[in-house]
Design an enzyme around this catalytic site. Structure first.
Site, PDB file in Angstrom:
ATOM      1  N   HIS A  47       0.832  -1.203   0.000  1.00 32.53           N
ATOM      2  CA  HIS A  47       0.000   0.000   0.000  1.00 32.53           C
ATOM      3  C   HIS A  47       0.868   1.255   0.000  1.00 32.53           C
ATOM      4  CE1 HIS A  47      -3.564   2.425   1.471  1.00 32.53           C
ATOM      5  NE2 HIS A  47      -2.556   3.194   1.898  1.00 32.53           N
ATOM      6  N   GLU A  48       1.896   1.260   0.842  1.00 25.64           N
ATOM      7  CA  GLU A  48       2.775   2.436   0.928  1.00 25.64           C
ATOM      8  C   GLU A  48       3.630   2.591  -0.329  1.00 25.64           C
ATOM      9  OE1 GLU A  48       2.299   4.609   3.162  1.00 25.64           O
ATOM     10  OE2 GLU A  48       0.826   3.304   4.128  1.00 25.64           O
ATOM     11  N   HIS A  95       1.844   4.625  -2.856  1.00 28.02           N
ATOM     12  CA  HIS A  95       1.951   6.073  -2.632  1.00 28.02           C
ATOM     13  C   HIS A  95       3.279   6.620  -3.152  1.00 28.02           C
ATOM     14  CE1 HIS A  95      -1.775   6.492  -0.534  1.00 28.02           C
ATOM     15  NE2 HIS A  95      -1.421   5.765   0.504  1.00 28.02           N
ATOM     16  N   GLU A 115      -6.591   6.522  -0.854  1.00 24.69           N
ATOM     17  CA  GLU A 115      -6.438   5.315  -0.031  1.00 24.69           C
ATOM     18  C   GLU A 115      -7.107   4.109  -0.686  1.00 24.69           C
ATOM     19  OE1 GLU A 115      -4.423   5.231   2.524  1.00 24.69           O
ATOM     20  OE2 GLU A 115      -4.047   7.337   2.084  1.00 24.69           O
TER      21      GLU A 115
END
Length: 631
Positions: free
Chosen positions: A172-173, A176, A251
């Site tokens: 997930h990070e 980003h 998100e």
């Protein structure tokens, strides 16, 4: 995963952020003028003109100018502070770097997961950080570009998630990082600080009781402070709305990208289910967390209204991934941390507690400052090391987590096969100020020079992640040594340029603040000369027909009247300048260039190691994920 569209969306969200900031600032300036007019009016004798007359006087320009200057200075200072790199942001938050040679199993597993996903994403291995003694299960990525990015997780996350669930959060990070959200997060944090600083100033004035002011002025300060605090409270509310408007949809997209990274939707959903069933949830106690809350995996503080929350509800995120979810969360035994170090009231105290925790559990914590050669034996802790997997150079085992071994491995790839030149290079190593490097190079040089060429790129990426642990003086000496070794034969070939620039691009931002450049070229035609130079050199590097490879690439890009340059006109200097200019392309143009490079490389049905490394180097300078070279 189309990260380039994500980067373009992040750029458009930056425009939205600027618009919202201007609107919010205008509202605060209006509120400040209203307050000043009322305050001045209340201090006048009865019978004076109404307060509205004072609202429209010269003081309006004075108050507005003062507010604009104040907000501008605060935003500029905060941006300067936060744009120093991902490591600076993480340490500002109270995080501590995890040493690459740690023997703590959960930290080693965390490092391995980050390395795995970095290699899978074809990007530099980010710095690995930990927020110690934080019960909340949370994480964030920070930095301006992938080359200076860091990943940080809380200790609660490491303690309560299984390996596949941890992979999901880290994936997930990484989304980003690759989509440009980190830079947007830095801008958002700096912008919001300018809005909320007014409230901070108001609180200081409200409690002001001392100073050299006259008594009347001194008694007025708390009332002025109260007014500024009220204005600041409005600013905080507006800041929360801006955070929610910018970050919520990102998100959902990052969760979906984590599924594609890990190829495991169950693990992503399970990670969210564990967090949803965990009492402290994703809340973080450090005081600076709220300001940077939009950058975290989950909300750092509870929100009374969902429309002001920086993140979507956990249950909604789960249902986006697992529509048939039965509504049950996963429960894990809660670990209680000692109160003496939990919730440190300053980032400095948190860093001291973290350093004590890591150094106490790992005697090699200061190895980057005091080098010692390591033995050839591999410790049992390396069994879980990703460096021993099928995707990395097996010949070095787990040694690349040691700074000295990593430095020696990178030196070894530049050693010449010519006996005379090699002797000169080894003499440079022996004369360098890097103690122990010469003896370690003797042990590792043969293993590096005999490893499969296809493993070289993975070795460079993993070694660079460890070299970043050096002190600044050590790194400066090491960089000078690499340059001297490359120049020992008075010739810089393409392989040396590619590998050296990859090392610089992966390591340099740790020690020297990286300057982010704004996009310059909106159309490929504006950078056609640079594209032709890079494509021509790559076409000549292949085993097939250069003209055929070049033609296939330029046709895919839609470039007209483009001709293959002779190899003599594709010098390393020209190539280097062209690649640097291509870094100024707008985000959606960069994948077209990288796709064309991959087409040229695959034109002879085989991508050589040099072609692969060249494409990786171009992508690194452009701060882009690398397209698949196997299709």
């Amino acid at each position: 995963m189309d990260f380039f569209k994500g980067q373009d969306l992040a750029r458009r969200n930056t425009r939205l952020l600027v618009l919202l900031f201007v609107v919010a600032s205008a509202g605060l300036i209006l509120a400040a003028n209203l307050f000043v007019s009322i305050f001045v009016f209340m201090g006048l004798p009865s019978g004076s003109a109404g307060w509205a007359d004072y609202f429209a006087t010269r003081q309006f320009l004075f108050v507005s100018g003062a507010m604009i200057i104040l907000i501008g200075i605060v935003v500029l200072l905060r941006w300067t502070q936060l744009s120093a790199g991902g490591a600076a942001v993480a340490e500002m938050m109270g995080a501590v770097r995890v040493p690459p040679n740690t023997g703590e199993p959960k930290l080693r597993q965390y490092q391995n997961v980050v390395a795995e996903i970095a290699l899978a994403a074809n990007m530099p291995v980010p710095g690995v950080y930990l927020l110690p003694r934080e019960r909340g299960m949370n994480a964030f990525a920070a930095g301006i570009a992938p080359r200076d990015a860091v990943i940080c997780v809380t200790e609660g996350l490491l303690d309560h998630l299984q390996r596949d669930e941890l992979q999901a959060v880290v994936g997930h990070e990484f989304s980003h990082i690759l989509e440009g959200d980190m830079r947007l997060n830095i801008r958002l944090a700096a912008t919001l600080k300018g809005i909320t600083f007014i409230g901070d100033l108001g609180r200081m004035l409200m409690w002001s009781r001392h100073g050299s002011y006259r008594s009347r002025e001194r008694s007025a300060l708390p009332f002025i402070g109260l007014g500024l605090w009220v204005i600041g409270a409005l600013g905080v509310a507006v800041a929360s709305l801006i955070q929610a408007a910018i970050s919520r949809q990102r998100e959902f997209h990052a969760d979906a990208s984590a599924v594609q990274f890990t190829r495991d939707s169950v693990a992503v959903a399970d990670a969210l289910k564990v967090i949803g069933g965990y009492l402290p949830s994703t809340h973080v106690q450090l005081p600076g967390a709220r300001e940077f809350g939009h950058a975290f995996f989950g909300a750092v503080t509870p929100s009374f209204w969902s429309w002001t929350s920086t993140h979507p509800p956990i249950e909604e995120r789960i249902r986006r991934i697992s529509p048939r979810w039965d509504g049950r969360y996963l429960e894990r035994p809660m670990i209680h941390y000692p109160k003496a170090t939990m919730g440190a009231d300053t980032p400095e105290k948190a860093r001291m507690a973290a350093a004590a925790l890591l150094a106490g559990g790992d005697p090699g914590f200061l190895l980057a400052e005091h080098w010692e050669p390591m033995s050839d034996d591999t410790s049992p802790a390396d069994c879980d090391n990703f460096a021993a997997s099928n995707q990395s150079p097996q010949v070095l085992g787990g040694g690349l987590v040691e700074p000295l071994v990593a430095c020696a491995a990178l030196v070894a790839i530049f050693l010449s096969r010519d006996t005379e030149v090699r002797a000169k290079q080894l003499g440079l190593v022996a004369e360098s100020k890097l103690e122990g490097l010469a003896s370690e190079l003797v042990h590792i040089a043969r293993r590096v020079t005999t490893m499969p060429v296809t493993d070289r790129l993975a070795m460079v990426e993993l070694a660079c992640a460890t070299v970043r642990q050096l002190s600044y003086p050590q790194y400066q000496n090491y960089k000078l040594l690499l340059k001297a070794i490359i120049r020992a034969d008075s010739v810089i070939d393409l392989t040396e340029w590619v590998l050296f620039h990859l090392i610089l691009h992966y390591v340099e931002p740790e020690f020297i603040r990286s300057v982010s450049r704004s996009p310059k070229y909106r159309r490929l035609q504006q950078a056609s000369k640079q594209v032709i130079c890079v494509l021509s050199l790559l076409a000549h590097m292949g085993r097939g027909d250069p003209e055929l490879a070049f033609t296939a690439a330029v046709q895919d890009m839609g470039l007209r009247n483009a001709n293959l340059l002779p190899l003599a006109e594709c010098s390393v200097a020209d190539f280097s300048k062209a690649v640097d200019d291509l870094g100024l392309l707008f985000p959606l143009l960069k994948p077209r260039v990288l796709k064309a490079l991959s087409i040229a490389a695959r034109c002879d049905d085989e991508t050589s190691p040099l072609e692969r490394e060249l494409i990786y180097a171009v992508a690194a300078v452009m701060d882009c994920p690398v397209p698949s070279l196997e299709q």
